[in-house]
Design a protein around this motif. Structure first.
Motif, PDB file in Angstrom:
ATOM      1  N   ARG A   1       0.832  -1.194   0.000  1.00  0.00           N
ATOM      2  CA  ARG A   1       0.000   0.000   0.000  1.00  0.00           C
ATOM      3  C   ARG A   1       0.877   1.258   0.000  1.00  0.00           C
ATOM      4  O   ARG A   1       0.581   2.242  -0.651  1.00  0.00           O
ATOM      5  N   ARG A   2       1.995   1.188   0.757  1.00  0.00           N
ATOM      6  CA  ARG A   2       2.875   2.363   0.810  1.00  0.00           C
ATOM      7  C   ARG A   2       3.524   2.619  -0.543  1.00  0.00           C
ATOM      8  O   ARG A   2       3.615   3.744  -0.990  1.00  0.00           O
ATOM      9  N   ILE A   3       3.982   1.551  -1.177  1.00  0.00           N
ATOM     10  CA  ILE A   3       4.571   1.737  -2.501  1.00  0.00           C
ATOM     11  C   ILE A   3       3.503   2.296  -3.436  1.00  0.00           C
ATOM     12  O   ILE A   3       3.740   3.202  -4.216  1.00  0.00           O
ATOM     13  N   GLY A   4       2.286   1.756  -3.294  1.00  0.00           N
ATOM     14  CA  GLY A   4       1.182   2.228  -4.128  1.00  0.00           C
ATOM     15  C   GLY A   4       0.943   3.714  -3.939  1.00  0.00           C
ATOM     16  O   GLY A   4       0.787   4.446  -4.912  1.00  0.00           O
ATOM     17  N   SER A   5       0.971   4.184  -2.677  1.00  0.00           N
ATOM     18  CA  SER A   5       0.671   5.601  -2.464  1.00  0.00           C
ATOM     19  C   SER A   5       1.810   6.476  -2.966  1.00  0.00           C
ATOM     20  O   SER A   5       1.594   7.579  -3.441  1.00  0.00           O
ATOM     21  N   ALA A   6       3.064   5.985  -2.879  1.00  0.00           N
ATOM     22  CA  ALA A   6       4.185   6.756  -3.410  1.00  0.00           C
ATOM     23  C   ALA A   6       4.041   6.908  -4.928  1.00  0.00           C
ATOM     24  O   ALA A   6       4.286   7.974  -5.496  1.00  0.00           O
ATOM     25  N   ALA A   7       3.610   5.822  -5.592  1.00  0.00           N
ATOM     26  CA  ALA A   7       3.422   5.870  -7.035  1.00  0.00           C
ATOM     27  C   ALA A   7       2.294   6.848  -7.385  1.00  0.00           C
ATOM     28  O   ALA A   7       2.385   7.607  -8.342  1.00  0.00           O
ATOM     29  N   LEU A   8       1.252   6.845  -6.564  1.00  0.00           N
ATOM     30  CA  LEU A   8       0.132   7.753  -6.817  1.00  0.00           C
ATOM     31  C   LEU A   8       0.564   9.210  -6.714  1.00  0.00           C
ATOM     32  O   LEU A   8       0.108  10.055  -7.471  1.00  0.00           O
ATOM     33  N   ASP A   9       1.482   9.494  -5.746  1.00  0.00           N
ATOM     34  CA  ASP A   9       1.984  10.861  -5.608  1.00  0.00           C
ATOM     35  C   ASP A   9       2.638  11.333  -6.904  1.00  0.00           C
ATOM     36  O   ASP A   9       2.592  12.504  -7.244  1.00  0.00           O
ATOM     37  N   LEU A  10       3.295  10.391  -7.597  1.00  0.00           N
ATOM     38  CA  LEU A  10       3.973  10.755  -8.837  1.00  0.00           C
ATOM     39  C   LEU A  10       2.973  10.996  -9.960  1.00  0.00           C
ATOM     40  O   LEU A  10       3.144  11.873 -10.791  1.00  0.00           O
ATOM     41  N   ILE A  11       1.928  10.173  -9.969  1.00  0.00           N
ATOM     42  CA  ILE A  11       0.963  10.267 -11.064  1.00  0.00           C
ATOM     43  C   ILE A  11       0.054  11.480 -10.885  1.00  0.00           C
ATOM     44  O   ILE A  11      -0.216  12.209 -11.815  1.00  0.00           O
ATOM     45  N   PHE A  12      -0.387  11.671  -9.643  1.00  0.00           N
ATOM     46  CA  PHE A  12      -1.291  12.791  -9.384  1.00  0.00           C
ATOM     47  C   PHE A  12      -0.533  13.930  -8.723  1.00  0.00           C
ATOM     48  O   PHE A  12       0.120  13.729  -7.706  1.00  0.00           O
ATOM     49  N   PRO A  13      -0.600  15.130  -9.260  1.00  0.00           N
ATOM     50  CA  PRO A  13       0.096  16.263  -8.636  1.00  0.00           C
ATOM     51  C   PRO A  13      -0.505  16.557  -7.266  1.00  0.00           C
ATOM     52  O   PRO A  13      -1.638  16.184  -6.995  1.00  0.00           O
ATOM     53  N   PRO A  14       0.279  17.243  -6.393  1.00  0.00           N
ATOM     54  CA  PRO A  14      -0.216  17.493  -5.037  1.00  0.00           C
ATOM     55  C   PRO A  14      -1.493  18.316  -5.007  1.00  0.00           C
ATOM     56  O   PRO A  14      -1.676  19.215  -5.827  1.00  0.00           O
ATOM     57  N   ARG A  15      -2.328  17.979  -4.053  1.00  0.00           N
ATOM     58  CA  ARG A  15      -3.569  18.739  -3.821  1.00  0.00           C
ATOM     59  C   ARG A  15      -3.651  19.065  -2.339  1.00  0.00           C
ATOM     60  O   ARG A  15      -3.217  18.282  -1.509  1.00  0.00           O
ATOM     61  N   CYS A  16      -4.226  20.185  -2.026  1.00  0.00           N
ATOM     62  CA  CYS A  16      -4.370  20.605  -0.634  1.00  0.00           C
ATOM     63  C   CYS A  16      -5.205  19.574   0.121  1.00  0.00           C
ATOM     64  O   CYS A  16      -6.291  19.194  -0.317  1.00  0.00           O
ATOM     65  N   ALA A  17      -4.683  19.134   1.282  1.00  0.00           N
ATOM     66  CA  ALA A  17      -5.366  18.106   2.077  1.00  0.00           C
ATOM     67  C   ALA A  17      -6.707  18.595   2.601  1.00  0.00           C
ATOM     68  O   ALA A  17      -7.584  17.793   2.899  1.00  0.00           O
ATOM     69  N   LEU A  18      -6.885  19.903   2.707  1.00  0.00           N
ATOM     70  CA  LEU A  18      -8.131  20.427   3.280  1.00  0.00           C
ATOM     71  C   LEU A  18      -9.152  20.815   2.222  1.00  0.00           C
ATOM     72  O   LEU A  18     -10.313  20.437   2.315  1.00  0.00           O
ATOM     73  N   CYS A  19      -8.745  21.573   1.197  1.00  0.00           N
ATOM     74  CA  CYS A  19      -9.742  22.090   0.248  1.00  0.00           C
ATOM     75  C   CYS A  19      -9.622  21.457  -1.130  1.00  0.00           C
ATOM     76  O   CYS A  19     -10.489  21.659  -1.977  1.00  0.00           O
ATOM     77  N   GLY A  20      -8.540  20.715  -1.365  1.00  0.00           N
ATOM     78  CA  GLY A  20      -8.402  20.034  -2.648  1.00  0.00           C
ATOM     79  C   GLY A  20      -7.807  20.891  -3.744  1.00  0.00           C
ATOM     80  O   GLY A  20      -7.626  20.412  -4.867  1.00  0.00           O
ATOM     81  N   ALA A  21      -7.469  22.148  -3.474  1.00  0.00           N
ATOM     82  CA  ALA A  21      -6.856  23.006  -4.500  1.00  0.00           C
ATOM     83  C   ALA A  21      -5.526  22.401  -4.951  1.00  0.00           C
ATOM     84  O   ALA A  21      -4.782  21.860  -4.132  1.00  0.00           O
ATOM     85  N   GLY A  22      -5.232  22.509  -6.229  1.00  0.00           N
ATOM     86  CA  GLY A  22      -4.004  21.922  -6.761  1.00  0.00           C
ATOM     87  C   GLY A  22      -2.788  22.766  -6.436  1.00  0.00           C
ATOM     88  O   GLY A  22      -2.896  23.945  -6.120  1.00  0.00           O
ATOM     89  N   GLY A  23      -1.601  22.132  -6.510  1.00  0.00           N
ATOM     90  CA  GLY A  23      -0.354  22.883  -6.404  1.00  0.00           C
ATOM     91  C   GLY A  23       0.454  22.608  -5.161  1.00  0.00           C
ATOM     92  O   GLY A  23       1.665  22.734  -5.176  1.00  0.00           O
ATOM     93  N   SER A  24      -0.193  22.246  -4.058  1.00  0.00           N
ATOM     94  CA  SER A  24       0.565  21.949  -2.840  1.00  0.00           C
ATOM     95  C   SER A  24      -0.272  21.057  -1.934  1.00  0.00           C
ATOM     96  O   SER A  24      -1.479  20.910  -2.146  1.00  0.00           O
ATOM     97  N   PHE A  25       0.379  20.460  -0.931  1.00  0.00           N
ATOM     98  CA  PHE A  25      -0.342  19.572  -0.024  1.00  0.00           C
ATOM     99  C   PHE A  25      -1.125  20.352   1.033  1.00  0.00           C
ATOM    100  O   PHE A  25      -2.022  19.823   1.666  1.00  0.00           O
ATOM    101  N   LEU A  26      -0.736  21.631   1.234  1.00  0.00           N
ATOM    102  CA  LEU A  26      -1.490  22.497   2.149  1.00  0.00           C
ATOM    103  C   LEU A  26      -1.417  23.894   1.541  1.00  0.00           C
ATOM    104  O   LEU A  26      -0.357  24.509   1.537  1.00  0.00           O
ATOM    105  N   CYS A  27      -2.552  24.364   0.995  1.00  0.00           N
ATOM    106  CA  CYS A  27      -2.509  25.640   0.260  1.00  0.00           C
ATOM    107  C   CYS A  27      -2.349  26.809   1.235  1.00  0.00           C
ATOM    108  O   CYS A  27      -2.636  26.694   2.431  1.00  0.00           O
TER     109      CYS A  27
END
Ligand SMILES: [Zn+2]
Ligand SMILES: [Zn+2]
Length: 236
Positions: free
Chosen positions: A9-35
């Protein structure tokens, strides 16, 4: 969950990070993990507070609790009040596997800590109970400690502290005295790693400070020179 599926699962989530660009954990805005907007909406745990335990209130120096029974740590600082937004960030780090959040969280912790961080030799995360670590695969306190270590250029020593025995998880309803009793003597520290060192003890959230105090007591017993605590949030 088995070790193999956790690893997968951890390898899977690392791969997902590469495929999907970062999104804010709270509002979902693109560009960073915390906008910037959501970071700005976090409720800062601002003074006036006790210089020692960070309890809110105006005190002469330290609060009556610290005066009556000084905690084993020298000082505690929390960046934010553990309310809606801070809880969302901590839960994303803890339960949604968003370990990349540790970096922006650590930056915010450093910005909030002011002079609480002076004179630190090494960083020690509060250990997770063994069972939780095995199920989750990582310790969120260690993720934060590593991000802080990167920013400060200081060594991170997770093995400095260990849990002595299985302590029951802290129910939210448990009163302060029950929590204190549950964690008192729950940790042990390695003198060969901490003796003579000024320690920064790191956790994601503190409630009564009982866990941090118990860790600090173990570090003191192992001859640490000082123990300062830094957490992302505090339950006021
Ligand atoms: Zn956001
Ligand atoms: Zn206090």
């Amino acid at each position: 969950m088995s070790v193999i599926s956790t690893g997968a699962r951890r390898i899977g989530s690392a791969a997902l990070d590469l495929i999907f660009p970062p999104r804010c954990a709270l509002c979902g805005a693109g560009g960073s993990f915390l906008c910037a907007g959501c970071a700005g909406n976090l409720n800062a745990a601002s003074p006036p507070r006790c210089d020692r335990c960070w309890r809110p209130g105006t005190y002469q120096d330290v609060c009556p609790h610290c005066q009556a029974e000084p905690p084993a740590f020298d000082r505690l600082c929390a960046a934010f009040v553990y309310d809606g937004n801070a809880r969302g960030v901590v839960h994303a780090l803890k339960y949604r596997g968003l370990t990349a959040l540790a970096e922006p969280m650590a930056s915010l912790m450093l910005a909030a800590s002011g002079d609480a961080l002076e004179a630190v030799d090494l960083i020690v995360p509060v250990p997770l109970a063994g069972l939780r670590r095995r199920t989750r695969g990582y310790n969120q306190a260690e993720s934060l400690a590593r991000a802080l270590g990167d920013e400060l250029g200081l060594p991170v020593v997770p093995r400095a502290l260990a849990r002595k025995r299985h302590a029951p998880p802290q129910a939210r309803s448990a009163d302060a005295e029950t929590r204190r009793r549950n964690v008192a003597g729950a940790f042990t520290a390695r003198p060969e790693l901490v003796a003579g060192a000024r320690i920064l003890l790191v956790d994601d959230v503190t409630t009564t400070g009982a866990t941090l105090a118990s860790c600090a007591a173990a570090l003191n017993e192992a001859a640490a020179t000082s123990v300062g605590c830094l957490t992302f949030a505090r339950e006021d």
